[in-house]
Write an enzyme that holds these catalytic residues in place. Structure first.
Site, PDB file in Angstrom:
ATOM      1  N   HIS A 158       0.652  -1.267   0.053  1.00 27.90           N
ATOM      2  CA  HIS A 158      -0.009   0.225   0.016  1.00 27.90           C
ATOM      3  C   HIS A 158       0.940   1.420   0.072  1.00 27.90           C
ATOM      4  CE1 HIS A 158      -2.862   3.116   1.612  1.00 27.90           C
ATOM      5  NE2 HIS A 158      -3.881   2.203   1.340  1.00 27.90           N
ATOM      6  N   ASP A 202       3.016  -4.795   8.362  1.00 27.05           N
ATOM      7  CA  ASP A 202       1.631  -3.880   7.774  1.00 27.05           C
ATOM      8  C   ASP A 202       0.271  -4.718   7.806  1.00 27.05           C
ATOM      9  OD1 ASP A 202      -0.681  -2.545   6.936  1.00 27.05           O
ATOM     10  OD2 ASP A 202       0.399  -1.963   5.071  1.00 27.05           O
ATOM     11  N   GLN A 254      -4.741  -5.239   6.922  1.00 26.04           N
ATOM     12  CA  GLN A 254      -5.860  -5.981   6.319  1.00 26.04           C
ATOM     13  C   GLN A 254      -5.746  -7.638   6.823  1.00 26.04           C
ATOM     14  OE1 GLN A 254      -8.130  -4.918   4.210  1.00 26.04           O
ATOM     15  NE2 GLN A 254      -7.038  -3.089   3.703  1.00 26.04           N
ATOM     16  N   LYS A 273     -10.739  -1.153  10.425  1.00 23.00           N
ATOM     17  CA  LYS A 273     -10.832  -2.139   9.445  1.00 23.00           C
ATOM     18  C   LYS A 273     -11.109  -3.737  10.516  1.00 23.00           C
ATOM     19  CE  LYS A 273      -7.461  -0.171   6.347  1.00 23.00           C
ATOM     20  NZ  LYS A 273      -8.481   0.207   5.181  1.00 23.00           N
ATOM     21  N   CYS A 331      -4.934   2.711  -3.809  1.00 26.48           N
ATOM     22  CA  CYS A 331      -3.564   3.123  -3.136  1.00 26.48           C
ATOM     23  C   CYS A 331      -2.459   1.993  -3.225  1.00 26.48           C
ATOM     24  CB  CYS A 331      -3.760   3.347  -1.508  1.00 26.48           C
ATOM     25  SG  CYS A 331      -4.778   4.778  -1.110  1.00 26.48           S
TER      26      CYS A 331
END
Length: 426
Positions: A141, A220, A223, A246, A384
Site C-alpha cells: 500500500h 503492516d 488487512q 478495519k 492506493c
C-alpha cells in the site's frame, strides 16, 4: 478469522466448516446492514476500505460520551479515572489480541498509516545511514511505500523492492537475494489490500534474521487483523501495525506493537501533552513507553470503541469465522471465474477475502457506479497500490472484500450485477 484460500486437497468441505457459524444472527448485530441504497437492500463489499460496526461498538462510543466523557491520565476526579481505566483496558486487550509480551509495547495511533510513519520517522531517522537499505515488496500500500521514500531520501539510504509473480505472490527467492549487510529495515504487508495475497511473513522474518546484520521487520497488518490470528511473539516481528476501523471498530484509532527495547531506544515522534515527564526551557525529559509516543489528547472514545470491537471478534471465535469466510471467498471466486470476459487480478495460493477483477471493455469506475445502483458497495480504482496496477498492466480494478457478515446471497447479487454491467456495455 482467516478468509484464506489454501489450495490443498486435504481441506475440509466448505459445508462442514460453515455449520457452526450463524451469519444471520451476526448480521443482526450490525444496524447499517438494514439500510437501503437506491431502494435496494445494502450489500456492503467494501470492507477493505473500512468495515461496518456492531451495536456493541456504537454503544461503547455512546457510553463514553454520555456517562464518563473526560480527559485521561492526569485528572483525579471520578470521570477522568473511569475514562483512564477504560482507555488502558483497551491497551491490554490489544496486547492480548496480538500476544505481545507487555501492554507497554502497544502504542495507540490513528491507524496503520500513522504507525508506519511513526516507525519511519523515529526508528528510521535514528538508525539509517547513507548507503543503508530499506526493503519492501511490490505488493505494498502507498502507506508502506511513501514513508520509506521520505526517510531514505532524507538519510541518503536506498529503497529496494522485492518483485511479485503473475499470481500476485512475493517471489521469496528474489526477496532473499535483496537482503544483505546493508539492509536495516524490512517493511511488508501481511495481506495485500488490492490482491488479497497473504505474504509468508514468518519466512520473511526468518530470512531477515538469517541474512542481515540485525535488520528490523515491520509488518503492516491493516488487512490481516480482521481475518488472521496474529501472534507477534511467534512471528518474532519487531513492529506490527493495525487499524481499528478495519476490524469493526471506530475510525481514527489503531495500534502499533513494538518490542520494548526498540521503543525505549527510539526518540519521540511528536511533542506535547502526556508524552513528557518534565519540561523546562532548558530541557525536556520524556515519559515512559508507550506514552512517549502518545502526544496530546488521544482518541479516547475511539480507543474504548476499539476495545469493544476486539471483545466482539474474540467472542465470535476465530475458528468459526475462519471457516465461514474461507468458504465464502471460495464460492465467490468460483462464481466470478465463470463469467466470460471477467478476469480476477490476484490468484495467490494463499489469499484473504479480496476479489479484485476487471471486466473486458468496462472501466472499473463505470462498473462500480452501476453496481451501486443495485445497492452493492464495492471499491474501484488503484486502491492506493499504483505499483501493483502497473505490474499487471491495468489502471484499476473493481474490488469486493468479504467480511463474516456477508452471505452467499451477497455473492449471488454481485455476480448478477456483474452480468448486468456486461450486458449494458455489450
Amino acid at each position: 478469522m482467516a478468509s484464506v484460500i489454501h489450495h490443498s486437497p486435504k481441506a475440509a468441505p466448505a459445508k462442514v466448516r460453515q455449520a457452526a457459524f450463524d451469519v444471520e444472527k451476526v448480521r443482526a448485530d450490525f444496524p447499517i446492514l438494514k439500510e437501503k441504497v437506491h431502494g435496494k437492500p445494502l450489500i456492503y463489499l467494501d470492507n477493505a476500505a473500512t468495515s461496518q460496526k456492531p451495536q456493541v461498538v456504537i454503544e461503547a462510543l455512546m457510553g463514553f460520551y454520555t456517562s464518563f466523557c473526560s480527559n485521561i491520565h492526569r485528572g483525579v476526579h471520578e470521570l477522568s479515572e473511569r475514562a483512564t481505566r477504560a482507555y488502558e483496558a483497551t491497551r491490554r486487550k490489544a496486547q492480548k489480541f496480538l500476544n505481545a509480551a507487555e501492554s507497554r509495547e502497544i502504542v495507540f495511533v490513528r491507524g496503520t498509516t500513522e504507525a508506519i510513519n511513526l516507525v519511519a520517522a523515529s526508528y528510521g531517522r535514528s538508525n539509517l545511514r547513507p548507503g543503508d537499505e530499506v526493503l519492501i515488496t511490490a505488493l505494498e500500500h502507498h502507506s508502506n511505500i511513501v514513508p520509506w521514500q521520505l526517510v531514505t531520501a532524507e538519510k541518503g539510504a536506498r529503497l529496494k523492492v522485492a518483485p511479485i509473480n503473475d499470481r500476485g505472490e512475493l517471489i521469496l527467492e528474489e526477496f532473499e537475494k535483496l537482503l544483505g549487510p546493508r539492509t536495516r529495515i524490512v517493511a511488508v504487508a501481511h495481506v495485500s489490500n488490492s490482491l488479497g495475497t497473504v505474504n509468508p511473513v514468518a519466512k520473511i522474518i526468518q530470512a531477515t534474521r538469517r541474512l542481515t546484520d540485525g535488520a528490523v521487520v515491520l509488518v503492516d497488518g491493516a488487512q490481516a487483523a480482521p481475518h488472521l490470528r496474529i501472534d507477534v511473539r511467534t512471528l518474532d516481528c519487531d513492529f506490527y501495525a493495525f487499524s481499528g476501523h478495519k476490524i469493526f471498530g471506530p475510525t481514527g484509532i489503531g495500534a502499533l506493537y513494538g518490542k520494548a527495547r526498540l521503543l525505549e531506544a527510539m526518540p519521540p515522534y511528536q511533542g506535547g501533552g502526556d508524552m513528557i515527564r518534565s519540561v523546562t526551557f532548558e530541557k525536556t525529559t520524556y515519559n515512559d513507553i508507550p506514552y512517549k509516543f502518545e502526544a496530546g489528547t488521544p482518541a479516547i472514545a475511539n480507543a474504548i470503541g476499539l476495545g469493544a470491537a476486539l471483545d466482539y471478534v474474540e467472542a465470535l471465535g476465530y475458528e468459526n469465522l475462519s471457516a465461514y469466510e474461507h468458504s465464502l471467498l471460495e464460492y465467490a471466486t468460483e462464481q466470478v471465474e465463470q463469467i466470460p470476459g471477467v478476469r480476477i487480478i490476484g490468484t495467490a495460493r494463499e489469499k484473504a477475502g479480496v476479489l479484485s477483477f476487471v471486466i473486458e471493455g468496462v472501466h472499473p469506475h463505470d462498473a462500480g457506479t452501476l453496481l451501486d445502483q443495485d445497492g452493492i458497495a464495492v471499491r474501484t480504482g488503484h486502491h492506493c497500490t499504483q505499483p501493483v496496477m502497473e505490474r499487471f498492466g491495468i489502471p484499476a480494478t473493481t474490488r469486493a472484500y468479504f467480511a463474516f457478515y456477508n452471505t452467499r446471497a451477497d455473492v449471488d447479487a454481485l455476480v448478477a450485477g456483474i452480468r448486468r454491467v456486461k450486458e449494458m456495455f455489450a
